[in-house]
Design an enzyme around this catalytic site. Structure first.
Site, PDB file in Angstrom:
ATOM      1  N   LYS A  75      -2.112   3.053   9.898  1.00 24.71           N
ATOM      2  CA  LYS A  75      -1.120   3.596   8.953  1.00 24.71           C
ATOM      3  C   LYS A  75      -1.805   4.165   7.706  1.00 24.71           C
ATOM      4  CE  LYS A  75       0.805   0.134   6.420  1.00 24.71           C
ATOM      5  NZ  LYS A  75       0.554   0.244   4.986  1.00 24.71           N
ATOM      6  N   THR A  98       0.865  -1.188   0.000  1.00 16.74           N
ATOM      7  CA  THR A  98       0.000   0.000   0.000  1.00 16.74           C
ATOM      8  C   THR A  98       0.897   1.232   0.000  1.00 16.74           C
ATOM      9  OG1 THR A  98      -1.601  -1.265   1.262  1.00 16.74           O
ATOM     10  CG2 THR A  98      -1.910   1.130   1.203  1.00 16.74           C
ATOM     11  N   LYS A 107      -6.053  -9.369  16.391  1.00 10.66           N
ATOM     12  CA  LYS A 107      -7.347 -10.026  16.191  1.00 10.66           C
ATOM     13  C   LYS A 107      -7.121 -11.530  16.216  1.00 10.66           C
ATOM     14  CE  LYS A 107      -7.550  -9.916  11.147  1.00 10.66           C
ATOM     15  NZ  LYS A 107      -8.429  -9.675  10.024  1.00 10.66           N
ATOM     16  N   LEU A 117     -19.610  -3.549  12.302  1.00 11.61           N
ATOM     17  CA  LEU A 117     -20.422  -2.759  13.228  1.00 11.61           C
ATOM     18  C   LEU A 117     -20.376  -3.385  14.622  1.00 11.61           C
ATOM     19  CD1 LEU A 117     -23.655  -1.664  11.281  1.00 11.61           C
ATOM     20  CD2 LEU A 117     -21.679  -0.275  11.944  1.00 11.61           C
ATOM     21  N   CYS A 159      -2.525  -2.069   9.245  1.00  9.61           N
ATOM     22  CA  CYS A 159      -3.043  -1.334   8.074  1.00  9.61           C
ATOM     23  C   CYS A 159      -3.904  -0.114   8.385  1.00  9.61           C
ATOM     24  CB  CYS A 159      -3.816  -2.295   7.174  1.00  9.61           C
ATOM     25  SG  CYS A 159      -2.730  -3.480   6.368  1.00  9.61           S
ATOM     26  N   LEU A 161      -6.492  -8.577   1.285  1.00  6.08           N
ATOM     27  CA  LEU A 161      -6.634  -9.723   2.213  1.00  6.08           C
ATOM     28  C   LEU A 161      -6.582  -9.249   3.660  1.00  6.08           C
ATOM     29  CD1 LEU A 161      -3.665 -10.347   3.570  1.00  6.08           C
ATOM     30  CD2 LEU A 161      -3.229 -11.468   1.401  1.00  6.08           C
ATOM     31  N   GLY A 205      -6.875  -2.501  15.390  1.00  6.32           N
ATOM     32  CA  GLY A 205      -5.426  -2.528  15.569  1.00  6.32           C
ATOM     33  C   GLY A 205      -4.863  -3.075  14.272  1.00  6.32           C
TER      34      GLY A 205
HETATM   35  P1  NAD Z   1       5.540  -7.525   6.378  1.00  6.70           P
HETATM   36  O1  NAD Z   1       6.327  -6.577   7.193  1.00  6.70           O
HETATM   37  O2  NAD Z   1       4.899  -8.700   7.030  1.00  6.70           O
HETATM   38  O3  NAD Z   1       6.445  -8.109   5.196  1.00  6.70           O
HETATM   39  C1  NAD Z   1       7.318  -7.348   4.401  1.00  6.70           C
HETATM   40  C2  NAD Z   1       8.511  -8.213   4.038  1.00  6.70           C
HETATM   41  O4  NAD Z   1       9.313  -7.545   3.071  1.00  6.70           O
HETATM   42  C3  NAD Z   1       9.429  -8.523   5.225  1.00  6.70           C
HETATM   43  O5  NAD Z   1       9.627  -9.921   5.315  1.00  6.70           O
HETATM   44  C4  NAD Z   1      10.736  -7.792   4.870  1.00  6.70           C
HETATM   45  O6  NAD Z   1      11.885  -8.446   5.376  1.00  6.70           O
HETATM   46  C5  NAD Z   1      10.679  -7.831   3.361  1.00  6.70           C
HETATM   47  N1  NAD Z   1      11.518  -6.823   2.716  1.00  6.70           N
HETATM   48  C6  NAD Z   1      11.735  -5.537   3.093  1.00  6.70           C
HETATM   49  N2  NAD Z   1      12.553  -4.937   2.205  1.00  6.70           N
HETATM   50  C7  NAD Z   1      12.857  -5.846   1.256  1.00  6.70           C
HETATM   51  C8  NAD Z   1      13.639  -5.820   0.064  1.00  6.70           C
HETATM   52  N3  NAD Z   1      14.283  -4.712  -0.312  1.00  6.70           N
HETATM   53  N4  NAD Z   1      13.725  -6.948  -0.685  1.00  6.70           N
HETATM   54  C9  NAD Z   1      13.081  -8.073  -0.307  1.00  6.70           C
HETATM   55  N5  NAD Z   1      12.319  -8.161   0.818  1.00  6.70           N
HETATM   56  C10 NAD Z   1      12.211  -7.064   1.570  1.00  6.70           C
HETATM   57  O7  NAD Z   1       4.450  -6.656   5.615  1.00  6.70           O
HETATM   58  P2  NAD Z   1       2.977  -7.112   5.155  1.00  6.70           P
HETATM   59  O8  NAD Z   1       2.052  -7.099   6.313  1.00  6.70           O
HETATM   60  O9  NAD Z   1       3.099  -8.329   4.323  1.00  6.70           O
HETATM   61  O10 NAD Z   1       2.570  -5.865   4.243  1.00  6.70           O
HETATM   62  C11 NAD Z   1       3.204  -5.635   3.006  1.00  6.70           C
HETATM   63  C12 NAD Z   1       2.470  -4.521   2.298  1.00  6.70           C
HETATM   64  O11 NAD Z   1       1.138  -4.937   1.990  1.00  6.70           O
HETATM   65  C13 NAD Z   1       2.325  -3.234   3.114  1.00  6.70           C
HETATM   66  O12 NAD Z   1       2.394  -2.135   2.257  1.00  6.70           O
HETATM   67  C14 NAD Z   1       0.916  -3.337   3.682  1.00  6.70           C
HETATM   68  O13 NAD Z   1       0.352  -2.072   3.941  1.00  6.70           O
HETATM   69  C15 NAD Z   1       0.188  -4.040   2.546  1.00  6.70           C
HETATM   70  N6  NAD Z   1      -0.971  -4.834   2.986  1.00  6.70           N
HETATM   71  C16 NAD Z   1      -0.900  -5.571   4.124  1.00  6.70           C
HETATM   72  C17 NAD Z   1      -1.990  -6.342   4.501  1.00  6.70           C
HETATM   73  C18 NAD Z   1      -1.942  -7.161   5.777  1.00  6.70           C
HETATM   74  O14 NAD Z   1      -2.997  -7.615   6.216  1.00  6.70           O
HETATM   75  N7  NAD Z   1      -0.778  -7.365   6.383  1.00  6.70           N
HETATM   76  C19 NAD Z   1      -3.141  -6.346   3.724  1.00  6.70           C
HETATM   77  C20 NAD Z   1      -3.170  -5.608   2.560  1.00  6.70           C
HETATM   78  C21 NAD Z   1      -2.072  -4.850   2.185  1.00  6.70           C
END
Ligand code: NAD
Length: 450
Positions: free
Chosen positions: A282, A125, A339, A269, A279, A160, A276
């Protein structure tokens, strides 16, 4: 199947690992790139570095089949792929902006390893307009002689939810793909062919997702708008809950009846301790900050965020009301994950609540089925057995509605507690069962104390 040169997934966290394992399960050749050596070792042995239902078996099967590999070598990942999904973290930065250093790092590594045409897809995101910046960052690193036309950046936001991430990935309600190059959009959509047709073991052809093709900035905006709306629903019902307490109405009944209106719907609701996780906080902060930069006062977003912060203090105030003073009071906290169904504690309400209670001198014990420590509150004692957290306490608080907690025996709890107070910060216990055991029940926005 699909793309001859395969798919690279950069970043193997909650989103990247789920995506990589599911795409491999659907028949794609997938190469995951991860820079954290411990995570990489775990992934290559088929063990997920975090808990998510249905993930580990897909991970192990993908590795076993040879369709899924993980590496830290960008060159091999770029050589073997045509489509690159960027799934690195974008944690909160300063002034509401997400910290884009992981995206920048990944972009530079991608650029330095590109020789053939690639489609770069942002699943992380990222602030609206980041596609242009990403393109420029990658282009700046391209090896000498490599044509800039090798690159097309597309946005494909992920919706997701942790706790049901595999199921959400395989059964989404919509797939959004945004960009300027028609050919790239088609190729990215093609990756999801089997998800779109629900043509896989366990697929539901009666619930095919809608494919939304749009511009890149619009796709980026859709993600923020969707999360902001969900966050708004939660803060809205929490504000109604706080009003309910003053007029002795029951928010659970209010929410049920309000949600029966199909224009409103029943989901999101549930009054409680607020959201928490990594996402909502932030992303609402980022959207508010983007609005401010354009001279737009984000009135709703600011209020939604304030209500959520306040809701954590509502729990502390309830404990204060019952136990004053909190100094020396023994309090059990049930639930550390933000959660149920996940071991993720990022921005979990318990962090704010535990810190505040400790500052006021309370003695805390906590329990969670999957989490055994909280780095943000290192002094918090955490027990595997929830009875160890509640026994001898003056009060305990339900902060995460894990099924294990909802099945606890209130007679046993009443026997082992020092006091009687149960704060149900998720409105998930049956008040009658709690009261029937001789305990004092207080939920959020439910009829005044029982
Ligand atoms: P996360 O922190 O669990 O995973 C990110 C991974 O990227 C880590 O393992 C980190 O070591 C790796 N990483 C960082 N820099 C790197 C690089 N240069 N090369 C290779 N790997 C690298 O994050 P997440 O929860 O999976 O979220 C990822 C993105 O997706 C965020 O932008 C988040 O906002 C978005 N998102 C998250 C969710 C969720 O439920 N977690 C849902 C939708 C969207």
């Amino acid at each position: 199947m699909g793309n001859e040169r395969g798919i690279a997934v950069i970043g193997s966290g909650y989103v990247g690992t789920v995506m990589a394992a599911c795409l491999a399960d659907l028949g794609h050749e997938v190469i995951g790139v991860e820079i954290d050596p411990a995570k990489l070792a775990s992934l290559n042995s088929g063990v997920a570095p975090f808990f998510e239902a249905g993930l580990e078996e897909r991970l192990a099967a993908g590795i076993e089949s040879g369709r899924l590999v993980f590496t830290d070598d960008y060159q091999s990942a770029m050589d073997r792929s045509e489509i690159v999904f960027l799934c690195v973290d974008t944690p909160p930065g300063t002034n509401g902006h997400p910290d884009m250093s992981s995206v920048a790092g990944a972009a530079r590594s991608i650029g330095a390893a590109l020789h053939e045409p690639h489609i770069i897809v942002t699943k992380s995101t990222v602030p609206v307009g980041s596609g242009n910046w990403l393109e420029a960052t990658i282009e700046a690193e391209l090896p000498l002689g490599v044509d800039r036309d090798v690159l097309c950046v597309v946005s494909n936001p992920e919706f997701l939810r942790e706790g049901s991430a595999v199921s959400d990935f395989l059964h989404p309600e919509r797939i959004v793909v945004g960009g300027d190059c028609e050919d790239a959009i088609e190729k990215v959509a093609h990756v999801y062919d089997r998800v779109l047709s629900q043509d896989f073991d366990g697929g539901d052809p009666m619930a095919k997702p809608v494919l939304v093709k749009t511009g890149r900035a619009t796709a980026e905006t859709i993600k923020y708008a969707a999360n902001a709306f969900l966050a708004t629903k939660i803060s809205f019902i929490n504000e109604i809950a706080n009003i309910c307490e003053w007029i002795d109405a029951d928010v659970a009944e209010v929410a049920r009846a309000v949600g029966l209106d199909s224009r409103i719907g029943p989901k999101f609701l549930s009054a409680g301790v607020g959201w928490g996780g990594s996402c909502f906080g932030k992303d609402t902060a980022a959207l508010a900050s983007m609005a401010r930069e354009q001279g737009i006062e984000p009135l709703i977003l600011d209020a939604v965020r304030r209500v959520n912060t306040n809701q954590r203090h509502v729990v502390v105030r309830k404990l204060q009301d019952h136990l004053r003073p909190l100094r020396g009071a023994r309090i059990g906290l049930l639930g550390l994950a933000f959660k149920p169904g996940t071991d993720d504690t990022r921005d979990a309400p318990v962090i704010t609540i535990a810190r505040s209670l400790m500052e006021k001198g309370a003695i805390l014990r906590a329990s969670d089925p999957l989490v055994n420590s909280l780095p943000e509150v290192p002094d918090l004692r955490v027990f595997a057995d929830p009875y160890d957290a509640v026994c001898d306490s003056d009060a305990f608080v339900l902060l995460t509605e894990w099924p294990e907690f909802l099945e606890m025996d209130f007679d046993k709890i009443a026997d082992c507690m020092r006091g009687k107070v149960v704060i149900d910060a998720r409105n998930a216990f049956d008040p009658e069962a709690v009261i029937g055991a001789g305990l004092v029940y207080e939920g959020i926005g439910r009829h005044a104390r029982h």
